[in-house]
Design a protein around this motif. Structure first.
Motif, PDB file in Angstrom:
ATOM      1  N   VAL A 103      -3.616   4.409   5.624  1.00 50.36           N
ATOM      2  CA  VAL A 103      -2.234   4.047   5.343  1.00 50.36           C
ATOM      3  C   VAL A 103      -1.392   5.188   5.893  1.00 50.36           C
ATOM      4  N   GLU A 104      -0.530   4.868   6.828  1.00 48.46           N
ATOM      5  CA  GLU A 104       0.286   5.911   7.449  1.00 48.46           C
ATOM      6  C   GLU A 104       1.433   6.302   6.523  1.00 48.46           C
ATOM      7  N   ASP A 105       1.664   7.589   6.437  1.00 47.59           N
ATOM      8  CA  ASP A 105       2.726   8.091   5.581  1.00 47.59           C
ATOM      9  C   ASP A 105       4.092   7.807   6.197  1.00 47.59           C
ATOM     10  N   LEU A 128       0.850  -1.196   0.000  1.00 46.72           N
ATOM     11  CA  LEU A 128       0.000   0.000   0.000  1.00 46.72           C
ATOM     12  C   LEU A 128       0.885   1.246   0.000  1.00 46.72           C
ATOM     13  N   ASP A 129       0.423   2.266  -0.690  1.00 45.83           N
ATOM     14  CA  ASP A 129       1.187   3.495  -0.840  1.00 45.83           C
ATOM     15  C   ASP A 129       0.338   4.669  -0.389  1.00 45.83           C
ATOM     16  N   ASP A 156       7.014  12.035  -1.654  1.00 46.25           N
ATOM     17  CA  ASP A 156       6.464  12.825  -0.550  1.00 46.25           C
ATOM     18  C   ASP A 156       6.173  14.246  -1.013  1.00 46.25           C
ATOM     19  N   ALA A 157       4.971  14.697  -0.731  1.00 47.05           N
ATOM     20  CA  ALA A 157       4.581  16.054  -1.113  1.00 47.05           C
ATOM     21  C   ALA A 157       5.473  17.067  -0.405  1.00 47.05           C
ATOM     22  N   ASN A 158       5.866  18.089  -1.114  1.00 47.35           N
ATOM     23  CA  ASN A 158       6.662  19.194  -0.584  1.00 47.35           C
ATOM     24  C   ASN A 158       8.020  18.772  -0.044  1.00 47.35           C
ATOM     25  N   ALA A 182      -4.497   7.189   0.676  1.00 46.15           N
ATOM     26  CA  ALA A 182      -4.180   7.218   2.102  1.00 46.15           C
ATOM     27  C   ALA A 182      -5.236   6.542   2.969  1.00 46.15           C
ATOM     28  N   SER A 183      -6.452   6.393   2.469  1.00 49.22           N
ATOM     29  CA  SER A 183      -7.475   5.723   3.295  1.00 49.22           C
ATOM     30  C   SER A 183      -8.206   4.694   2.446  1.00 49.22           C
TER      31      SER A 183
END
Length: 190
Positions: A38-40, A8-9, A75-77, A14-15
């Motif tokens: 899904v935890e980052d 899972l990514d 990863d965003a940002n 994320a959910s």
């Protein structure tokens, strides 16, 4: 016990929703819908590349731009920082400087006739959590046509008066750093 059936990514979803049924030994059941997240986790940078060939023309001043490096991060940002790294393939790192934004510059003036024509560097890109990826790249030195130098008369230029047209006055010589250069001499106005 609930277990994953695939990797899972977080960045792609994320959910998730699942539907669970529990059945007793007589066939009676109950169902319910559950959400799980899904935890980052920090993903390392990826796809470290030099989008264009890393070439430098000889005789360029120190700090001339050789090329750029880019990478991606799921990863965003994410903040990516580029640097020269120690390890296999870093033989020529000292001849270059890599800015944090990925711009590769020269640290010396290269001369095609007296230096190697290819150089190996090792580059690292890391994110703000120190996750990193490294790669080895080649930088190529290209030849620049250099003008002849040291134009001199081999001996004094003299001719006796009343000599016929085509009489020898003297000879000239010059040198050219470029290998196998053919030099042509001519009179010019000025």
């Amino acid at each position: 016990t609930l277990r994953t059936a695939e990797v899972l990514d977080y960045e792609s979803n994320a959910s998730r929703l699942i539907r669970v049924r529990v059945t007793d030994d007589r066939g009676a059941s109950i169902e319910a819908v559950f959400a799980f997240t899904v935890e980052d986790q920090n993903d390392p940078p990826a796809n470290l590349v030099a989008p264009s060939a890393l070439n430098i023309m000889e005789n360029q001043p120190v700090s001339s731009v050789v090329g750029e490096f880019t990478a991606s991060d799921e990863d965003a940002n994410a903040t990516l920082t580029y640097e020269l790294a120690s390890g296999a393939g870093d033989a020529d790192n000292g001849l270059f400087a890599l800015e944090a934004n990925g711009t590769l510059k020269t640290s010396i003036v290269f001369d095609f006739e007296n230096n190697a024509s290819s150089y190996a560097i090792r580059v690292r890109v890391r994110d703000e959590h120190n996750a990193s990826v490294e790669g080895v790249f080649s930088v190529n030195l290209t030849d620049l046509n250099e003008a002849p130098v040291n134009l001199v008369a081999v001996s004094s230029l003299n001719v006796a008066e009343n000599q016929p047209s085509g009489s020898l006055v003297g000879e000239f010589n010059a040198t050219d750093q470029d290998a196998n250069a053919t030099l042509t001499y001519e009179l010019v106005s000025g």
